[in-house]
Design a protein around this motif. Structure first.
Motif, PDB file in Angstrom:
ATOM      1  N   ILE A 206      19.259  10.408 -22.338  1.00  0.00           N
ATOM      2  CA  ILE A 206      19.156   9.516 -23.489  1.00  0.00           C
ATOM      3  C   ILE A 206      18.889   8.110 -22.976  1.00  0.00           C
ATOM      4  CG2 ILE A 206      20.366   8.510 -25.469  1.00  0.00           C
ATOM      5  CD1 ILE A 206      21.932  11.093 -25.722  1.00  0.00           C
ATOM      6  N   MET A 207      17.797   7.509 -23.461  1.00  0.00           N
ATOM      7  CA  MET A 207      17.404   6.170 -23.055  1.00  0.00           C
ATOM      8  C   MET A 207      17.754   5.157 -24.151  1.00  0.00           C
ATOM      9  SD  MET A 207      13.694   6.627 -21.166  1.00  0.00           S
ATOM     10  CE  MET A 207      13.752   4.920 -20.586  1.00  0.00           C
ATOM     11  N   HIS A 208      18.040   3.947 -23.723  1.00  0.00           N
ATOM     12  CA  HIS A 208      18.255   2.840 -24.661  1.00  0.00           C
ATOM     13  C   HIS A 208      17.811   1.559 -23.976  1.00  0.00           C
ATOM     14  CE1 HIS A 208      19.964   0.708 -28.065  1.00  0.00           C
ATOM     15  NE2 HIS A 208      20.518  -0.144 -27.209  1.00  0.00           N
ATOM     16  N   ARG A 209      16.840   0.894 -24.602  1.00  0.00           N
ATOM     17  CA  ARG A 209      16.307  -0.363 -24.088  1.00  0.00           C
ATOM     18  C   ARG A 209      15.938  -0.264 -22.609  1.00  0.00           C
ATOM     19  NH1 ARG A 209      19.736  -5.384 -26.426  1.00  0.00           N
ATOM     20  NH2 ARG A 209      18.140  -6.459 -25.202  1.00  0.00           N
ATOM     21  N   GLY A 210      15.186   0.788 -22.291  1.00  0.00           N
ATOM     22  CA  GLY A 210      14.635   0.935 -20.956  1.00  0.00           C
ATOM     23  C   GLY A 210      15.557   1.523 -19.922  1.00  0.00           C
ATOM     24  N   ARG A 211      16.773   1.885 -20.322  1.00  0.00           N
ATOM     25  CA  ARG A 211      17.738   2.421 -19.372  1.00  0.00           C
ATOM     26  C   ARG A 211      18.154   3.829 -19.779  1.00  0.00           C
ATOM     27  NH1 ARG A 211      21.922  -2.770 -19.116  1.00  0.00           N
ATOM     28  NH2 ARG A 211      20.314  -4.394 -19.028  1.00  0.00           N
ATOM     29  N   ILE A 212      18.506   4.651 -18.809  1.00  0.00           N
ATOM     30  CA  ILE A 212      19.124   5.941 -19.104  1.00  0.00           C
ATOM     31  C   ILE A 212      20.625   5.712 -19.198  1.00  0.00           C
ATOM     32  CG2 ILE A 212      19.686   8.216 -18.182  1.00  0.00           C
ATOM     33  CD1 ILE A 212      16.880   8.417 -17.102  1.00  0.00           C
ATOM     34  N   VAL A 213      21.183   5.993 -20.372  1.00  0.00           N
ATOM     35  CA  VAL A 213      22.608   5.723 -20.583  1.00  0.00           C
ATOM     36  C   VAL A 213      23.462   6.973 -20.418  1.00  0.00           C
ATOM     37  CG1 VAL A 213      22.229   3.702 -22.017  1.00  0.00           C
ATOM     38  CG2 VAL A 213      22.305   5.947 -23.091  1.00  0.00           C
ATOM     39  N   THR A 214      22.857   8.145 -20.488  1.00  0.00           N
ATOM     40  CA  THR A 214      23.599   9.373 -20.197  1.00  0.00           C
ATOM     41  C   THR A 214      22.614  10.492 -19.906  1.00  0.00           C
ATOM     42  OG1 THR A 214      25.423  10.794 -20.941  1.00  0.00           O
ATOM     43  CG2 THR A 214      23.721  10.308 -22.555  1.00  0.00           C
ATOM     44  N   THR A 215      23.048  11.467 -19.149  1.00  0.00           N
ATOM     45  CA  THR A 215      22.216  12.623 -18.834  1.00  0.00           C
ATOM     46  C   THR A 215      23.113  13.833 -18.616  1.00  0.00           C
ATOM     47  OG1 THR A 215      20.436  13.441 -17.388  1.00  0.00           O
ATOM     48  CG2 THR A 215      22.215  12.208 -16.342  1.00  0.00           C
ATOM     49  N   GLY A 216      22.569  15.023 -18.814  1.00  0.00           N
ATOM     50  CA  GLY A 216      23.339  16.246 -18.637  1.00  0.00           C
ATOM     51  C   GLY A 216      22.820  17.336 -19.545  1.00  0.00           C
ATOM     52  N   THR A 217      23.512  18.452 -19.594  1.00  0.00           N
ATOM     53  CA  THR A 217      23.152  19.506 -20.532  1.00  0.00           C
ATOM     54  C   THR A 217      23.560  19.062 -21.934  1.00  0.00           C
ATOM     55  OG1 THR A 217      25.281  20.634 -20.404  1.00  0.00           O
ATOM     56  CG2 THR A 217      23.627  21.232 -18.738  1.00  0.00           C
ATOM     57  N   PRO A 218      22.975  19.653 -22.975  1.00  0.00           N
ATOM     58  CA  PRO A 218      23.412  19.286 -24.326  1.00  0.00           C
ATOM     59  C   PRO A 218      24.915  19.453 -24.531  1.00  0.00           C
ATOM     60  CG  PRO A 218      21.347  20.482 -24.455  1.00  0.00           C
ATOM     61  CD  PRO A 218      21.784  20.545 -23.011  1.00  0.00           C
TER      62      PRO A 218
END
Length: 331
Positions: A206-218
């Motif tokens: 999940i990106m916000h304002r050019g940054r990845i703020v979280t990642t992983g499986t759903p």
């Protein structure tokens, strides 16, 4: 997992536009072979800017990108024949038929699959002789996907693949994407349909304002958010009769009852209750046991874990607040 098993590798990626606007601010992620990876974010989050760099349409202003072991911009000749790209808008000549459009595209594609096969994959075989301008918006999206699949790509980039499709078309596309994955194709997609990402993606960012703020499986992304139980109490049964453990903080976790849409103190024909908990099974068992012992019927009972949409909204709000605090502190 070794680097050889990743077909997309991004490290410290940056992209800056004229005027100094930094659309992508040093993100890093990787996508494994045969994986469906979803890139999510609000409008302006930097998704399209990122995907364009992965597709080799522009050079990054910082960091590195590797697709199938190559720089997709500087080594485009080595990457392009092995990838398929579905843009948000294909821009096809309106007077050509679907088959003529596919045939034209196949002429520019190495080892293209038969035209009929490509159209059949996306359910357009019966519309092959219809001009593009006479196709519906959903059918044009199907044609976009057919062209992306012509070269039997090892890596497939899908930018909003089901935008404009009806419910049946969306489900058909999901099934096709899963089939491609089972055949070994790696898929990176962007979508505003969070249900789509939740259904398809093996992992997501999940990106916000050019940054990845979280990642992983759903499931990893949603796990930190509380599940919820909703129901309507019958008239004459006060919410205060619910077990105390369902109305108060317990064991270090906060279970919240929200009053929707009427005040719990008001006399009403129906009383809507929402319980939020990190222990869904335990809370549901306790609620049902109380209802049975109290001879209370719980109408419209619905229990479910947090959805990706709820997690997405919470994460986006939290990221916006964190960025605002950082920017304020730097003033």
């Amino acid at each position: 997992m070794t680097s050889d098993e990743y077909v997309i590798e991004v490290e410290g990626l940056r992209r800056t536009y004229a005027g100094g606007f930094e659309a992508v601010t040093g993100i890093s992620f990787s996508v494994a072979r045969g994986e469906i990876f979803a890139l999510l974010g609000t409008n302006g989050a930097g998704k399209t800017s990122t995907v364009e760099l992965l597709e080799g349409l522009a050079a990054p202003d910082g960091g590195t990108v590797r697709v199938l072991g190559h720089d997709p911009y500087r080594e485009r000749a080595a990457v392009r024949p092995r990838t398929g790209v579905m843009l948000q808008e294909g821009g096809f000549p309106s007077d050509l038929t679907a088959a003529e459009t596919a045939r034209m595209w196949a002429g520019c594609t190495s080892g293209a699959r038969p035209i009929g096969e490509a159209l059949e994959l996306v359910g357009l075989e019966r519309r092959a002789d219809v001009r593009v301008k006479q196709l519906s918006g959903g059918e044009r999206r199907r044609l976009d996907l057919a062209l992306a699949l012509l070269g039997r790509p090892e890596v497939l980039f899908l930018d909003e693949p089901t935008a404009g499709l009806d419910a049946e078309g969306r489900l058909d596309t999901w099934e096709l994407v899963r089939t491609l994955r089972e055949g070994g194709t790696t898929v990176l997609l962007t979508t505003h349909y969070l249900e789509e990402a939740e259904s398809l993606a093996d992992r997501l960012a999940i990106m916000h304002r050019g940054r990845i703020v979280t990642t992983g499986t759903p499931s990893e992304v949603t796990a930190a958010r509380p599940a919820r139980i909703r129901f309507v109490l019958p008239e004459g049964v006060a919410a205060g009769r619910l077990p105390l453990s369902l109305r108060a903080a317990a064991a270090g976790r906060r279970i919240e009852i929200r009053r929707l849409p009427l005040s719990l103190r008001a006399a009403a024909a129906g009383r809507r209750i929402e319980i939020r908990t990190h222990q869904l099974q335990q809370a549901l068992e306790e609620l049902l046991r109380w209802a049975r012992e109290s001879d209370v019927r719980l109408d419209e009972l619905d229990a479910r874990t947090a959805s990706l949409e709820e997690a997405f909204l919470d994460i986006a709000r939290g990221a916006a607040q964190d960025i605002a605090k950082t920017e304020t502190a730097g003033v």
